[in-house]
Design an enzyme around this catalytic site. Structure first.
Site, PDB file in Angstrom:
ATOM      1  N   ASP A  62       0.859  -1.185   0.000  1.00 25.48           N
ATOM      2  CA  ASP A  62       0.000   0.000   0.000  1.00 25.48           C
ATOM      3  C   ASP A  62       0.898   1.239   0.000  1.00 25.48           C
ATOM      4  O   ASP A  62       0.719   2.155   0.801  1.00 25.48           O
ATOM      5  CB  ASP A  62      -0.946  -0.009   1.205  1.00 25.48           C
ATOM      6  CG  ASP A  62      -1.954   1.145   1.156  1.00 25.48           C
ATOM      7  OD1 ASP A  62      -2.037   1.826   0.111  1.00 25.48           O
ATOM      8  OD2 ASP A  62      -2.637   1.382   2.172  1.00 25.48           O
ATOM      9  N   GLN A 170      -2.425  -5.487   5.816  1.00 28.54           N
ATOM     10  CA  GLN A 170      -2.259  -4.408   6.815  1.00 28.54           C
ATOM     11  C   GLN A 170      -3.070  -4.715   8.080  1.00 28.54           C
ATOM     12  O   GLN A 170      -4.103  -4.087   8.337  1.00 28.54           O
ATOM     13  CB  GLN A 170      -2.738  -3.072   6.230  1.00 28.54           C
ATOM     14  CG  GLN A 170      -1.850  -2.550   5.102  1.00 28.54           C
ATOM     15  CD  GLN A 170      -2.534  -1.462   4.299  1.00 28.54           C
ATOM     16  OE1 GLN A 170      -3.563  -1.701   3.669  1.00 28.54           O
ATOM     17  NE2 GLN A 170      -1.973  -0.267   4.308  1.00 28.54           N
ATOM     18  N   ASP A 202      -2.448   8.967  10.026  1.00 33.63           N
ATOM     19  CA  ASP A 202      -3.228   8.220   9.048  1.00 33.63           C
ATOM     20  C   ASP A 202      -4.384   7.464   9.712  1.00 33.63           C
ATOM     21  O   ASP A 202      -4.220   6.895  10.792  1.00 33.63           O
ATOM     22  CB  ASP A 202      -2.264   7.205   8.385  1.00 33.63           C
ATOM     23  CG  ASP A 202      -2.895   6.401   7.284  1.00 33.63           C
ATOM     24  OD1 ASP A 202      -3.117   6.955   6.204  1.00 33.63           O
ATOM     25  OD2 ASP A 202      -3.174   5.196   7.493  1.00 33.63           O
ATOM     26  N   GLU A 209     -11.999  -1.003  18.440  1.00 31.69           N
ATOM     27  CA  GLU A 209     -13.166  -1.752  17.969  1.00 31.69           C
ATOM     28  C   GLU A 209     -14.083  -1.992  19.167  1.00 31.69           C
ATOM     29  O   GLU A 209     -13.602  -2.320  20.255  1.00 31.69           O
ATOM     30  CB  GLU A 209     -12.760  -3.132  17.403  1.00 31.69           C
ATOM     31  CG  GLU A 209     -11.829  -3.081  16.208  1.00 31.69           C
ATOM     32  CD  GLU A 209     -10.383  -2.720  16.572  1.00 31.69           C
ATOM     33  OE1 GLU A 209      -9.937  -3.122  17.662  1.00 31.69           O
ATOM     34  OE2 GLU A 209      -9.729  -2.008  15.789  1.00 31.69           O
ATOM     35  N   GLU A 244      -6.200  12.640   9.689  1.00 32.43           N
ATOM     36  CA  GLU A 244      -6.845  12.104   8.490  1.00 32.43           C
ATOM     37  C   GLU A 244      -8.079  11.309   8.924  1.00 32.43           C
ATOM     38  O   GLU A 244      -7.983  10.151   9.315  1.00 32.43           O
ATOM     39  CB  GLU A 244      -5.916  11.188   7.697  1.00 32.43           C
ATOM     40  CG  GLU A 244      -6.469  10.916   6.312  1.00 32.43           C
ATOM     41  CD  GLU A 244      -6.567   9.458   5.889  1.00 32.43           C
ATOM     42  OE1 GLU A 244      -7.036   9.201   4.771  1.00 32.43           O
ATOM     43  OE2 GLU A 244      -6.188   8.568   6.670  1.00 32.43           O
ATOM     44  N   ASP A 310      -4.536   9.667  -3.003  1.00 26.40           N
ATOM     45  CA  ASP A 310      -5.600   8.665  -3.056  1.00 26.40           C
ATOM     46  C   ASP A 310      -6.591   9.028  -4.163  1.00 26.40           C
ATOM     47  O   ASP A 310      -6.435  10.045  -4.835  1.00 26.40           O
ATOM     48  CB  ASP A 310      -6.329   8.609  -1.712  1.00 26.40           C
ATOM     49  CG  ASP A 310      -5.473   7.950  -0.641  1.00 26.40           C
ATOM     50  OD1 ASP A 310      -4.704   7.029  -0.983  1.00 26.40           O
ATOM     51  OD2 ASP A 310      -5.568   8.365   0.530  1.00 26.40           O
TER      52      ASP A 310
HETATM   53  C1  NOJ Z   1      -5.069   6.563   4.067  1.00 26.67           C
HETATM   54  C2  NOJ Z   1      -3.977   6.779   3.076  1.00 26.67           C
HETATM   55  O1  NOJ Z   1      -4.117   8.078   2.530  1.00 26.67           O
HETATM   56  C3  NOJ Z   1      -4.115   5.712   2.022  1.00 26.67           C
HETATM   57  O2  NOJ Z   1      -3.229   5.938   0.958  1.00 26.67           O
HETATM   58  C4  NOJ Z   1      -3.896   4.367   2.664  1.00 26.67           C
HETATM   59  O3  NOJ Z   1      -4.143   3.356   1.703  1.00 26.67           O
HETATM   60  C5  NOJ Z   1      -4.815   4.161   3.865  1.00 26.67           C
HETATM   61  N1  NOJ Z   1      -4.890   5.305   4.716  1.00 26.67           N
HETATM   62  C6  NOJ Z   1      -4.330   3.015   4.700  1.00 26.67           C
HETATM   63  O4  NOJ Z   1      -3.177   3.381   5.389  1.00 26.67           O
END
Ligand code: NOJ
Length: 533
Positions: A62, A170, A202, A209, A244, A310
């Site tokens: 990722d 992940q 992030d 949870e 974020e 993204d």
């Molecule tokens: C948000 C990030 O901007 C994105 O690129 C990523 O795939 C996800 N979080 C997971 O970390």
């Protein structure tokens, strides 16, 4: 230098994919030394803070958001010494640097996860979220809907499921484990000690949870984030946390707490509404979402953007609006991914410089601190042949030499082809052309810096007789700015209320402007006017 702790309220940010920005050693991958070589460029552009996308060692499933070692830098980007050297050089120019801090999950190649999955009795088992069944937390949505069928993945060896909000590679960390909480604070400390000015944190809504919830924005999550902030405040004042959380304004609001959680938060919902405004030639959607946005504490700031690495996310619009946006901006299915659009700013806006400038005018003058995605300041294109979101992460186009001046070696990824490739669109030619997009953006950034009204001022929409204009007043400490944007490709006229019929200076051209009964605007024109006292 660098001592004003509220610096982020007036700052212009610039997001860099390190791998794609500038390669200094000809291995085909952008690196930290490459960014250092481009600090002159960034200083001329006028940006105040760089956000570096993940540079940690990672299997890159990722693009680095899958971290395998939190205390190191992948050798392809350089060394820890290169990192501190870049920070020092940037600071010497008054430019700050923040980096990604991925709290929610690690790579499945991180030693913690390897240990965790090796044995149910491992002391790292509880670093992650394991379950006998995949029916737990089933009120939780899937984020990567195009690839993931469940938030649980079965592990053959230990015969349990592990939890992940993103790719199966992940695994989510278990924040109920105090050791995990502590590890992450120590990781933050490690980078802060190296001099970084803060973090873009992030995926923060997903840390905890709880059964019977959607496992987003939970009180436990806020409590932990407040701890992280308190730690930073106590030890590293002036360094920031940028949130974020791709959520509605009312759900992002709690991430600012009482000014004791995040300093900044991305304003996700305003972004698609800027694109709606340009297509519908009306400001209504922007007006509505800003009215719905609760006030935030004095020491906090929104971070606004037009594009990032993204997809242009359409999670914060209704299903009907999403469909409409797809039809308008992503007519081909391959332009779409998950709930969004995988295209860059210039191609989205028909490569029309006037529209790109107008979108930036909105970005720079609406409330919040703007962030520019590398390459969008020159109107770089994308490469939709590339999979996932990689089409918007192609090498920066510096000049018209081979590979756009990005690398003297073989580039790690394909470049943009066709009309918007480096032969036609590059920084060098735009630096030499006073009418280029780059010069306009740079002018906007540099003008913005001189007026606190943009970063800290009040915001008030102004009624005009013409709905195709976005007109608003920004006010701070006795200074009044009147911003007028023509959202259409046609000349427009409008009458403004009497109180605005007065004398101004156009901040972008320095011309004197007198608004009388009616005002005429060129297609896609934008005016940033300072009222004369
Ligand atoms: C948000 C990030 O901007 C994105 O690129 C990523 O795939 C996800 N979080 C997971 O970390």
């Amino acid at each position: 230098m660098i001592n004003d702790n509220l610096w982020y309220k007036d700052a212009a940010f610039y997001q860099i994919s390190v791998r794609a920005f500038k390669d200094s050693n000809s291995d085909g991958y952008g690196d930290l030394q490459g960014i250092k070589e481009k600090l002159d460029y960034l200083q001329t552009l006028g940006v105040d803070c760089l956000w570096l996308m993940p540079i940690y060692p990672s299997p890159l499933r990722d693009d680095g958001y899958d971290i395998a070692d939190y205390r190191n830098i992948d050798p392809m980007y350089g060394t820890l010494d290169d990192f501190t050297s870049l920070i020092n050089s940037a600071h010497a120019r008054g430019i700050r640097i923040i980096m990604d801090l991925v709290l929610n999950h690690t790579s499945d190649e991180h030693p913690w996860f390897k240990a965790s999955r090796s044995d149910k009795n491992s002391s790292f088992r509880d670093y992650y979220v394991w379950s006998e069944t995949d029916q737990k937390y089933n009120g939780t949505r899937i984020i990567f809907v195009d690839t993931e069928k469940s938030n649980w993945t079965w592990d053959d060896k230990t015969e349990q499921y592990y939890w992940h909000r993103f790719y199966a590679s992940q695994p989510d960390l278990n924040f109920d484990n105090p050791k995990v909480q502590e590890e992450m604070i120590n990781i933050a400390r490690f980078w802060l000690d190296l001099g970084v000015d803060g973090f873009r944190a992030d995926a923060v809504p997903y840390l905890f949870e709880r059964e019977g919830t959607n496992c987003e924005n939970l009180p436990e999550t806020h409590a932990y984030l407040k701890k992280l902030r308190a730690f930073m405040e106590a030890n590293y004042p002036g360094r920031i946390l940028l949130c974020e959380a791709n959520q509605a304004p009312e759900d992002v609001r709690p991430y600012f707490g009482d000014g004791d959680e995040f300093h900044m938060g991305f304003h996700f919902p305003i972004m698609p509404r800027i694109y709606m405004a340009l297509k519908k030639e009306r400001a209504d959607d922007m007006i509505e979402i800003l009215r719905r946005t609760p006030p935030i504490p004095e020491n906090c700031q929104w971070c606004t953007f037009l594009r990032n690495h993204d997809e242009l996310t359409l999670e914060m619009v209704t299903p009907q609006e999403r469909q409409w946006m797809w039809e308008q901006y992503a007519p081909e299915p391959r332009m779409r991914i998950n709930l969004g659009i995988r295209r860059r700013l210039a191609p989205l806006l028909d490569n029309d410089q006037r529209k790109v400038e107008l979108a930036n005018s909105l970005l720079f003058t609406l409330p919040g601190s703007p962030i520019i995605y590398y390459g969008d300041e020159i109107g770089m294109g994308d490469n939709i042949e590339l999979p996932d979101r990689n089409g918007v992460r192609t090498p920066m186009q510096w000049d018209d030499s081979p590979n756009g001046g990005f690398t003297a070696g073989a580039p790690c990824t394909e470049l943009v082809k066709g009309e918007l490739s480096y032969e036609n669109i590059n920084a060098a030619s735009q630096l030499a052309d006073k009418d280029s997009l780059l010069q306009s953006i740079s002018r906007m950034i540099n003008v913005r810096k001189e007026h606190h009204a943009f970063g800290s001022g009040s915001m008030e929409w102004v009624e005009s007789t013409n709905p195709s204009l976005a007109v608003y007043k920004r006010e701070y400490n006795g200074e009044t700015l009147l911003i007028i944007n023509n959202l259409t490709g046609k000349p427009q006229a409008a009458a403004l209320p009497l109180e605005h019929q007065t004398e101004y200076v156009d901040l972008l051209s320095n011309a004197e402007v007198r608004i009388k009964t009616s005002l005429n605007l060129e297609p896609f024109a934008y005016l940033w006017l300072r009222q004369k006292i």
